[in-house]
Design a protein around this motif. Sequence first.
Motif, mmCIF file in Angstrom:
data_model
loop_
_atom_site.group_PDB
_atom_site.id
_atom_site.type_symbol
_atom_site.label_atom_id
_atom_site.label_comp_id
_atom_site.label_asym_id
_atom_site.label_seq_id
_atom_site.Cartn_x
_atom_site.Cartn_y
_atom_site.Cartn_z
ATOM 1 N N ARG A 90 0.828 -1.208 0.000
ATOM 2 C CA ARG A 90 0.000 0.000 0.000
ATOM 3 C C ARG A 90 0.866 1.263 0.000
ATOM 4 N N ILE A 91 1.965 1.249 0.746
ATOM 5 C CA ILE A 91 2.874 2.398 0.750
ATOM 6 C C ILE A 91 3.425 2.628 -0.661
ATOM 7 N N VAL A 92 3.848 1.561 -1.318
ATOM 8 C CA VAL A 92 4.382 1.664 -2.680
ATOM 9 C C VAL A 92 3.301 2.189 -3.625
ATOM 10 N N TYR A 93 2.087 1.656 -3.491
ATOM 11 C CA TYR A 93 0.978 2.108 -4.332
ATOM 12 C C TYR A 93 0.717 3.599 -4.133
ATOM 13 N N LEU A 94 0.629 4.043 -2.876
ATOM 14 C CA LEU A 94 0.367 5.458 -2.599
ATOM 15 C C LEU A 94 1.522 6.348 -3.069
ATOM 16 N N ASN A 95 2.756 5.869 -2.922
ATOM 17 C CA ASN A 95 3.908 6.642 -3.418
ATOM 18 C C ASN A 95 3.863 6.787 -4.936
ATOM 19 N N ASN A 96 3.495 5.710 -5.632
ATOM 20 C CA ASN A 96 3.376 5.770 -7.092
ATOM 21 C C ASN A 96 2.238 6.688 -7.517
ATOM 22 N N LEU A 97 1.134 6.645 -6.776
ATOM 23 C CA LEU A 97 0.000 7.516 -7.060
ATOM 24 C C LEU A 97 0.406 8.980 -6.878
ATOM 25 N N LYS A 98 1.175 9.245 -5.870
ATOM 26 C CA LYS A 98 1.667 10.604 -5.618
ATOM 27 C C LYS A 98 2.553 11.079 -6.779
ATOM 28 N N LYS A 99 3.445 10.215 -7.242
ATOM 29 C CA LYS A 99 4.325 10.568 -8.361
ATOM 30 C C LYS A 99 3.513 10.823 -9.628
ATOM 31 N N GLN A 100 2.496 10.020 -9.874
ATOM 32 C CA GLN A 100 1.644 10.208 -11.056
ATOM 33 C C GLN A 100 0.910 11.544 -10.967
ATOM 34 N N LYS A 104 1.265 14.859 -13.602
ATOM 35 C CA LYS A 104 0.098 15.448 -14.266
ATOM 36 C C LYS A 104 0.017 16.951 -14.041
ATOM 37 N N GLN A 105 0.570 17.424 -12.943
ATOM 38 C CA GLN A 105 0.467 18.853 -12.620
ATOM 39 C C GLN A 105 1.525 19.630 -13.253
#
Length: 105
Positions: A90-100, A104-105
């Motif tokens: 979950r930490i890896v998933y959330l970190n990847n989501l943050k990078k994505q 985008k911004q």
Amino acid sequence: YLNQNNKIKDIKHIEIIGIVAGILTTIAHIPQCYTLYKSTNVEHDVSLWTYITLFVGLVLWLTYGYNLGLPSVIGSNFISLILTVIIIGRIVYLNNLKKQNEIKQ
């Protein structure tokens, strides 16, 4: 708890202590696991390295418990290992989501 031959006596009482300790330390992972599982907040303050270190330690405890045939050590650390893997994922998933989101911004 040692008798004259340096063998542990009353092993059942000691094993009960180990089982209770294992249950308590395993249960301690559940709130963090649940919080991260439900979270979509990419700004979490959970250290990946802490859980990677914990993962390695749990693998070593499992190895130790298996080699000595200690069910309380094996059971509690196996369950903790599963919870730790979920937390790391979950930490890896959330970190990847943050990078994505940052890209985008």
